[in-house]
Design a protein around this motif. Structure first.
Motif, PDB file in Angstrom:
ATOM      1  N   GLN A 193       0.859  -1.292   0.093  1.00  0.00           N
ATOM      2  CA  GLN A 193       0.013  -0.080   0.091  1.00  0.00           C
ATOM      3  C   GLN A 193       0.802   1.206   0.041  1.00  0.00           C
ATOM      4  O   GLN A 193       1.960   1.254   0.826  1.00  0.00           O
ATOM      5  CB  GLN A 193      -0.770   0.000   1.224  1.00  0.00           C
ATOM      6  CG  GLN A 193      -1.858   1.136   1.189  1.00  0.00           C
ATOM      7  CD  GLN A 193      -2.245   1.402   2.895  1.00  0.00           C
ATOM      8  OE1 GLN A 193      -1.584   1.497   3.663  1.00  0.00           O
ATOM      9  NE2 GLN A 193      -3.708   1.487   2.962  1.00  0.00           N
ATOM     10  N   LYS A 194       0.470   2.161  -0.721  1.00  0.00           N
ATOM     11  CA  LYS A 194       1.193   3.421  -1.107  1.00  0.00           C
ATOM     12  C   LYS A 194       2.673   3.356  -1.422  1.00  0.00           C
ATOM     13  O   LYS A 194       3.456   3.969  -1.192  1.00  0.00           O
ATOM     14  CB  LYS A 194       1.326   4.079   0.603  1.00  0.00           C
ATOM     15  CG  LYS A 194      -0.046   4.372   1.145  1.00  0.00           C
ATOM     16  CD  LYS A 194      -1.232   4.773   0.428  1.00  0.00           C
ATOM     17  CE  LYS A 194      -0.867   6.340   0.221  1.00  0.00           C
ATOM     18  NZ  LYS A 194      -2.011   7.153  -0.703  1.00  0.00           N
ATOM     19  N   ALA A 195       2.710   2.476  -2.466  1.00  0.00           N
ATOM     20  CA  ALA A 195       4.027   2.015  -2.976  1.00  0.00           C
ATOM     21  C   ALA A 195       3.993   1.929  -4.383  1.00  0.00           C
ATOM     22  O   ALA A 195       4.704   1.576  -5.312  1.00  0.00           O
ATOM     23  CB  ALA A 195       4.486   0.749  -2.540  1.00  0.00           C
ATOM     24  N   GLY A 196       2.803   2.746  -5.102  1.00  0.00           N
ATOM     25  CA  GLY A 196       2.771   2.786  -6.588  1.00  0.00           C
ATOM     26  C   GLY A 196       2.007   1.609  -7.093  1.00  0.00           C
ATOM     27  O   GLY A 196       1.729   1.562  -8.509  1.00  0.00           O
ATOM     28  N   THR A 197       0.836   1.072  -6.286  1.00  0.00           N
ATOM     29  CA  THR A 197      -0.053   0.152  -6.890  1.00  0.00           C
ATOM     30  C   THR A 197      -1.223   0.871  -7.968  1.00  0.00           C
ATOM     31  O   THR A 197      -1.634   0.284  -9.059  1.00  0.00           O
ATOM     32  CB  THR A 197      -0.897  -0.622  -5.985  1.00  0.00           C
ATOM     33  OG1 THR A 197      -1.413   0.220  -5.049  1.00  0.00           O
ATOM     34  CG2 THR A 197       0.057  -1.508  -4.923  1.00  0.00           C
ATOM     35  N   PHE A 255      10.995  -1.451  -7.047  1.00  0.00           N
ATOM     36  CA  PHE A 255      11.059  -0.406  -6.123  1.00  0.00           C
ATOM     37  C   PHE A 255      10.094   0.741  -6.490  1.00  0.00           C
ATOM     38  O   PHE A 255      10.412   1.165  -7.763  1.00  0.00           O
ATOM     39  CB  PHE A 255      12.458   0.055  -5.621  1.00  0.00           C
ATOM     40  CG  PHE A 255      13.197  -1.001  -5.186  1.00  0.00           C
ATOM     41  CD1 PHE A 255      13.057  -1.130  -3.739  1.00  0.00           C
ATOM     42  CD2 PHE A 255      14.210  -1.769  -5.810  1.00  0.00           C
ATOM     43  CE1 PHE A 255      14.061  -2.078  -3.157  1.00  0.00           C
ATOM     44  CE2 PHE A 255      14.990  -2.746  -5.220  1.00  0.00           C
ATOM     45  CZ  PHE A 255      14.905  -2.906  -3.913  1.00  0.00           C
ATOM     46  N   LEU A 256       9.316   1.231  -5.511  1.00  0.00           N
ATOM     47  CA  LEU A 256       8.946   2.853  -5.790  1.00  0.00           C
ATOM     48  C   LEU A 256       9.972   3.751  -6.202  1.00  0.00           C
ATOM     49  O   LEU A 256       9.654   4.518  -7.050  1.00  0.00           O
ATOM     50  CB  LEU A 256       8.011   3.192  -4.874  1.00  0.00           C
ATOM     51  CG  LEU A 256       7.444   4.678  -4.929  1.00  0.00           C
ATOM     52  CD1 LEU A 256       6.541   4.580  -6.215  1.00  0.00           C
ATOM     53  CD2 LEU A 256       6.833   5.185  -3.729  1.00  0.00           C
ATOM     54  N   ASP A 257      11.180   3.749  -5.685  1.00  0.00           N
ATOM     55  CA  ASP A 257      12.285   4.765  -6.150  1.00  0.00           C
ATOM     56  C   ASP A 257      12.654   4.346  -7.313  1.00  0.00           C
ATOM     57  O   ASP A 257      12.870   5.591  -7.935  1.00  0.00           O
ATOM     58  CB  ASP A 257      13.554   4.002  -5.081  1.00  0.00           C
ATOM     59  CG  ASP A 257      13.177   3.914  -3.638  1.00  0.00           C
ATOM     60  OD1 ASP A 257      13.922   4.578  -3.036  1.00  0.00           O
ATOM     61  OD2 ASP A 257      12.282   3.040  -3.225  1.00  0.00           O
ATOM     62  N   ASP A 258      12.651   3.084  -8.000  1.00  0.00           N
ATOM     63  CA  ASP A 258      12.836   3.194  -9.579  1.00  0.00           C
ATOM     64  C   ASP A 258      11.869   3.558 -10.325  1.00  0.00           C
ATOM     65  O   ASP A 258      12.066   3.879 -11.377  1.00  0.00           O
ATOM     66  CB  ASP A 258      13.202   1.398  -9.706  1.00  0.00           C
ATOM     67  CG  ASP A 258      14.630   1.112  -9.057  1.00  0.00           C
ATOM     68  OD1 ASP A 258      15.174   1.997  -8.761  1.00  0.00           O
ATOM     69  OD2 ASP A 258      14.586  -0.067  -8.754  1.00  0.00           O
ATOM     70  N   ILE A 259      10.657   3.333  -9.806  1.00  0.00           N
ATOM     71  CA  ILE A 259       9.497   3.847 -10.824  1.00  0.00           C
ATOM     72  C   ILE A 259       9.580   5.611 -10.761  1.00  0.00           C
ATOM     73  O   ILE A 259       9.252   5.960 -11.968  1.00  0.00           O
ATOM     74  CB  ILE A 259       8.148   3.455 -10.103  1.00  0.00           C
ATOM     75  CG1 ILE A 259       7.961   2.011 -10.156  1.00  0.00           C
ATOM     76  CG2 ILE A 259       6.738   4.298 -10.699  1.00  0.00           C
ATOM     77  CD1 ILE A 259       6.710   1.622  -9.141  1.00  0.00           C
ATOM     78  N   ALA A 260       9.735   6.081  -9.800  1.00  0.00           N
ATOM     79  CA  ALA A 260      10.041   7.457  -9.927  1.00  0.00           C
ATOM     80  C   ALA A 260      11.318   8.005 -10.486  1.00  0.00           C
ATOM     81  O   ALA A 260      11.320   8.805 -11.381  1.00  0.00           O
ATOM     82  CB  ALA A 260      10.169   8.013  -8.324  1.00  0.00           C
ATOM     83  N   ALA A 261      12.347   7.249 -10.500  1.00  0.00           N
ATOM     84  CA  ALA A 261      13.684   7.635 -11.004  1.00  0.00           C
ATOM     85  C   ALA A 261      13.603   7.233 -12.583  1.00  0.00           C
ATOM     86  O   ALA A 261      14.364   7.913 -13.543  1.00  0.00           O
ATOM     87  CB  ALA A 261      14.957   7.305 -10.037  1.00  0.00           C
ATOM     88  N   GLU A 262      13.371   6.082 -12.904  1.00  0.00           N
ATOM     89  CA  GLU A 262      13.450   5.388 -14.276  1.00  0.00           C
ATOM     90  C   GLU A 262      11.940   4.643 -14.534  1.00  0.00           C
ATOM     91  O   GLU A 262      11.957   3.582 -14.492  1.00  0.00           O
ATOM     92  CB  GLU A 262      14.643   4.517 -14.120  1.00  0.00           C
ATOM     93  CG  GLU A 262      15.884   5.156 -13.910  1.00  0.00           C
ATOM     94  CD  GLU A 262      17.024   3.915 -13.982  1.00  0.00           C
ATOM     95  OE1 GLU A 262      17.770   4.107 -14.924  1.00  0.00           O
ATOM     96  OE2 GLU A 262      17.006   3.003 -13.121  1.00  0.00           O
ATOM     97  N   PRO A 263      10.844   5.541 -14.748  1.00  0.00           N
ATOM     98  CA  PRO A 263       9.685   4.670 -14.803  1.00  0.00           C
ATOM     99  C   PRO A 263       9.593   4.049 -16.176  1.00  0.00           C
ATOM    100  O   PRO A 263       8.821   2.814 -16.160  1.00  0.00           O
ATOM    101  CB  PRO A 263       8.799   6.158 -15.163  1.00  0.00           C
ATOM    102  CG  PRO A 263       9.567   7.295 -15.322  1.00  0.00           C
ATOM    103  CD  PRO A 263      10.856   6.912 -14.631  1.00  0.00           C
ATOM    104  N   GLU A 264      10.089   4.370 -17.454  1.00  0.00           N
ATOM    105  CA  GLU A 264      10.259   3.664 -18.284  1.00  0.00           C
ATOM    106  C   GLU A 264      10.961   2.439 -18.355  1.00  0.00           C
ATOM    107  O   GLU A 264      10.493   1.263 -18.643  1.00  0.00           O
ATOM    108  CB  GLU A 264      10.769   4.255 -19.552  1.00  0.00           C
ATOM    109  CG  GLU A 264      10.416   3.802 -20.989  1.00  0.00           C
ATOM    110  CD  GLU A 264      10.983   4.771 -22.218  1.00  0.00           C
ATOM    111  OE1 GLU A 264      10.551   4.123 -23.283  1.00  0.00           O
ATOM    112  OE2 GLU A 264      11.366   5.813 -21.958  1.00  0.00           O
ATOM    113  N   ALA A 265      11.932   2.244 -17.727  1.00  0.00           N
ATOM    114  CA  ALA A 265      12.701   0.881 -17.607  1.00  0.00           C
ATOM    115  C   ALA A 265      12.063   0.093 -16.680  1.00  0.00           C
ATOM    116  O   ALA A 265      12.002  -0.982 -16.788  1.00  0.00           O
ATOM    117  CB  ALA A 265      14.187   1.382 -17.223  1.00  0.00           C
TER     118      ALA A 265
END
Length: 314
Positions: free
Chosen positions: A40-44, A235-245
């Motif tokens: 929850q609260k991590a990009g779902t 990781f949500l961190d990666d969704i924020a930093a590198e969403p396409e990848a």
């Protein structure tokens, strides 16, 4: 002595009879092709938006089914079903305004099945039938509440759906808990004041439902144990930093083509909000102390972005 992690919810009690009998013979591809079990609260919501209009997927017409962790249908789903069955054109217009996928014949069949399941006991075959009209597309259940399911339920899901995969989206436990706290206060007249109330924050973190969702190493351990090679975390961190990848990695894991468009940009964030307000030093100290050990465990278990969590400053 039982711990807080041994507590069971009423929905699990309702499943006891189901879990005590042999399931119908599993059918490969029957039911959902994947479960996204949080966090929850991590990009779902981001994940649902990336999949709902992707041509390789048919996603249920609302994001969280909560079949296994709450009474089904939940109030929100029951309300949506009633609105659709009463005035489908008006409901379709509302969905368009929100940027949700247009409804087709499969969605209509889905709503009718949901209505038929009201007040019925939990049943894995009935649940699988919710996805029967997916045809040759990929479909799944994105319900963060499943992170708190007990091991007997997870074991039965793994047996009943032998080809289904599991996605777990990860976020720093401190940031996840703070975001959940702000969500819990949404709509309260005194939200701004209560956000900084140390006693209120402490009471929130002590809730069993919050505890169940706040320790990703425990969640990952129980789901990966039953789904083994069918389990992946991101990781949500990666969704924020590198969403396409990151989107491409998830698509690949689920068996979809990353090159096909999702209807929204990879960096689309429906729930984007202003930067969270300042947290008082006592609250920061509370959060750091509460999750210090779990942040270290995350760094060891997950690596990647989690290695930055133990020393992150707030």
């Amino acid at each position: 002595m039982p711990t807080i992690f041994d507590l069971q919810s009423r929905p699990f009690d309702a499943l006891r009879g189901l879990l005590g009998r042999a399931p119908r013979e599993a059918v490969r591809g029957d039911g959902p092709d994947f479960f996204c079990v949080g966090l929850q609260k991590a990009g779902t919501q981001w994940l649902y938006d990336q999949l709902q209009l992707h041509p390789d997927f048919w996603m249920p017409p609302f994001k969280e089914l909560h079949y296994f962790d709450r009474t089904f249908p939940t109030g929100r789903i029951a309300h949506a079903t009633k609105r659709f069955l009463t005035d489908p054109q008006r409901y379709a217009r509302t969905r368009r305004r929100r940027g949700l996928k247009p409804l087709d014949a499969r969605d209509k069949a889905f709503f009718r099945k949901v209505a038929a399941l009201a007040d019925k006991p939990k049943d894995l075959d009935a649940y699988a039938d919710l996805f029967a009209d997916k045809a040759d597309q990929i479909s799944g259940d994105i319900t963060p509440g499943y992170s708190s399911l007990a091991d007997p339920v997870i074991r039965q899901l793994a047996r009943r759906f032998p080809s289904a995969k599991v996605v777990l989206l990860l976020r720093d436990p401190v940031e996840r808990a703070w975001s959940a706290w702000r969500m819990a206060l949404a709509g309260n007249e005194d939200a701004a004041q209560r956000e900084q109330d140390l006693a209120a924050v402490t009471a929130f973190l002590d809730r069993p439902g919050v505890i169940h969702r706040s320790y990703p190493t425990r969640i990952a351990a129980k789901w990966s144990k039953r789904f083994d090679g069918r389990f992946r975390f991101f990781f949500l961190d990666d969704i924020a930093a590198e969403p396409e990848a990151t989107r491409a990695e998830i698509m690949g894991f689920l068996g979809a083509a990353a090159a096909k468009p999702s209807g929204v940009r990879p960096d689309f964030n429906r729930k984007a909000k202003p930067k969270p307000p300042y947290r008082s030093e006592p609250i920061q100290a509370l959060m750091r102390e509460r999750f210090a050990e779990e942040r270290e465990r995350c760094a060891r278990m997950f690596g990647g972005a989690a290695t930055e969590w133990p020393n992150a400053s707030y």
